[in-house]
Design an enzyme around this catalytic site. Structure first.
Site, PDB file in Angstrom:
ATOM      1  N   THR B 146       0.878  -1.183   0.000  1.00 28.94           N
ATOM      2  CA  THR B 146       0.000   0.000   0.000  1.00 28.94           C
ATOM      3  C   THR B 146       0.912   1.229   0.000  1.00 28.94           C
ATOM      4  OG1 THR B 146      -0.234  -0.120   2.404  1.00 28.94           O
ATOM      5  CG2 THR B 146      -1.970  -1.117   1.082  1.00 28.94           C
ATOM      6  N   THR B 179      -3.545  -2.261   8.182  1.00 28.94           N
ATOM      7  CA  THR B 179      -3.080  -3.605   8.022  1.00 28.94           C
ATOM      8  C   THR B 179      -1.625  -3.922   7.830  1.00 28.94           C
ATOM      9  OG1 THR B 179      -5.069  -3.910   6.757  1.00 28.94           O
ATOM     10  CG2 THR B 179      -3.602  -5.747   6.896  1.00 28.94           C
ATOM     11  N   SER B 383      -2.865  13.516   0.259  1.00 25.80           N
ATOM     12  CA  SER B 383      -3.227  12.529  -0.761  1.00 25.80           C
ATOM     13  C   SER B 383      -3.835  13.217  -1.982  1.00 25.80           C
ATOM     14  CB  SER B 383      -4.201  11.504  -0.200  1.00 25.80           C
ATOM     15  OG  SER B 383      -5.380  12.137   0.211  1.00 25.80           O
TER      16      SER B 383
END
Lengths: 383, 383
Positions: B146, B179, B383
């Site tokens: 990611t 995660t 982002s």
């Protein structure tokens, strides 16, 4: 105003030379009676600064005649010499004021692990005592600032009696520094046991629920001194409510002056099975660095709220959780709710409601966003 | 290498279109046997993603034939639809591979609270299955990234058997994402109970002691699959040590790739009364934002270490604590020790030793500094 709003108190704030930059760094608050009842709550950190260890002893008698407060050094992790320095501070104030040393509380704030310049501090006590005044509250509040950008005071007056106070603290723990220090005074005619009960009830739902960065100080101290000078003995409920209001106001001022913060975040936990659950969940949300970064970026990232709730032991079912951010229920039943684009996050205050759907208890924790400025202020290169 | 270093495994990694930027986002790992024993450990967050809930069930049988992993979406906090999507993912893989769906584990990573684009994911499983290869481990490791800047793999080979694996994770919890995902494979001929024992022993002292930002994911999963294809049954101790080595290596790679970090901090707690105490103290130090900022500023601020220790329930006396930073005992007996100017903090690795002087137990927690880059990466505006 400040600690001298209530009758029976004088205060002073001076520059004793403890801070190298010459800013005010020494405050004195004196209770001229007729009563000298007092109560205090202190940091629950097991590594306690010397002034905390001293003041805890002083409070055991339920009487405090004077408080000496210094900025420019926390006198924490300073060993036996540090404790001797606190003791000498109390002795000096007692001598100058003609009181017993055991009735003098001491508070320090500043860098941990550095001895105080006693050659500056001790003479400063004499200088401060000479300037004691019924109008000295403001100066005292200024002298206890560290990274605070403003000094903090608050006053509530009722029928013939007053509760006032001052606070320092930028968030809960300042850079390289430590400590939230608060001194409250009242001229209500009350004994130390009543003061203690009202103070604990107030701090439990105010200062204890302000959590800027999750870091617990070695020096946190909140003192409440009563002079009885008003001659009025208010009912407990009225008095406790006034103390709570002053604490709440000062707590809010701490939040608004937190280091580097651009958002004040009110985390309200509702429908919890117990108040303990609500506080645990609120604290977990308030301490989640990822959420605090998202709020800084004005991103209503409710997934991080759920992730924080999930680390607690509170009673809840994951698929019954609801989260509102600034009034929009972005998470319903543990899943996607209203459109996150509906959330307006342009303003400084952000309101998060976490609904545990497990009972009727509530609690509110105040925190701030995590910003690059916080990192800068707390890294050595910024100093 | 990676998950295909051990005999009996094939893997693939493709771009299925789950990520809008077209990067690889779907990985498949298949156990071709002869055994299909498996063990898993999952996040202890009570808010668990759909794939965690599914894989926990799948693991109950002790058999896993295949693992489907996707980046580009965590499938967490997605309600019944999210769980149905995970179920459909396992069914699709089972159909394509000719296995039972309950033997297919599923792992997802990415944004919380967003449904996966199943119209991309399901066809992708067929595409990935067509590319399964004994050399596919690298591609699989790449497809689960990611915010990772590098993909992470590790292999340990012994006499005729191998343990290999891949991991994703940038710290413990990625921005807006979630995660740490790890798949380990071995060709050792062992049953699921032995795998489970070795895996829990390894994760307890490796992944469980990496704590980049104190935030616990909704999706963390570590799987260990055994094919038995080597025909060798190693002794338990040898096998457990190999698993621990691979987990330790992957855990270190996670630390070194943590978001925005400029320092890797090894917090070693020594002379604790118990291992539990050592872990609690290590975690408290590793999670202290003020200390993490100080380390970023190359400031050996040992007062913040003591302040963090003081918040724990561990056995210690404040005036017997000692702290070394990069080999210099800057705090001795709870007070000022060696000159802090002796501490050299120019390098990326920082080593903090906290001596509790209360026993003989030790534990090491790995963390990172807190930086403005961490704030930027985790705020929406970046982002």
């Amino acid at each position: 105003m400040s600690v001298t709003a209530a009758k029976g108190f004088t205060a002073a704030g001076i520059a004793a030379g403890i801070k190298e930059n010459g800013n005010p760094d020494l405050a004195l608050v004196v209770n001229d009676g007729p009563r000298r009842a007092a109560a205090g709550v202190f940091t629950s950190n097991r590594v306690k600064a010397a002034p905390v260890l001293w003041s805890e002893q002083a409070l055991k008698g339920g009487q405090v005649s004077a408080v000496v407060l210094n900025s420019g050094g926390a006198n924490a992790c300073t060993g036996p010499t540090g404790f001797q320095d606190t003791h000498a501070t109390a002795e000096k104030a007692a001598e100058v004021l003609g009181r017993g040393a055991i009735e003098v509380a001491v508070c320090s704030t500043g860098l941990i692990g550095v001895l105080l310049p006693m050659d500056k501090l001790l003479p400063g006590i004499g200088t401060a005592a000479a300037q004691l005044s019924e109008h000295g509250g403001e100066k005292a509040a200024i002298a206890i600032k560290t990274t605070d950008t403003v000094h903090k005071t608050s006053v509530v007056s009722r029928d013939g009696w007053t509760v006032g106070g001052m606070a320092k603290g930028a968030g809960m723990l300042a850079p390289g520094l430590a400590t939230m220090l608060v001194v409250l005074t009242t001229d209500a005619d009350l004994g130390d046991e009543t003061l203690d009960k009202a103070l604990r009830a107030a701090t439990r739902v105010t200062f204890d629920r302000v959590d800027s960065d999750g870091c617990m100080s070695t020096n946190d101290t909140v003192l409440l001194l009563a002079s009885g000078a008003s001659g009025v003995t208010p009912g407990y409920d009225d008095f406790a409510e006034a103390v709570r209001q002053v604490c709440d106001d000062l707590g809010q001022q701490l939040v608004r002056d937190a280091e580097g913060a651009s958002k004040d975040i009110k985390v309200e936990v509702v429908n919890a099975a117990s108040e303990e659950d609500a506080v645990e969940v609120g604290r977990s949300i308030a301490r989640n660095n990822l959420l605090k970064c998202a709020i800084h970026g004005e991103d209503p990232n409710w997934g991080r709220v759920l992730s924080a709730i999930g680390t607690t032991r509170a009673v809840f079912e994951p698929d019954r959780l609801n989260v509102a951010i600034n009034g929009v229920w972005v998470c319903e039943n543990g899943s996607v709710g209203a459109d996150r684009d509906l959330v307006d996050m342009r303003y400084r205050e952000v309101h998060i409601v976490a609904d545990l759907a497990a009972g009727t208890a509530t609690a509110t924790i105040w925190t701030n966003d995590l910003t690059a400025d916080y990192v800068h202020e707390n890294s050595a290169y910024s100093s």
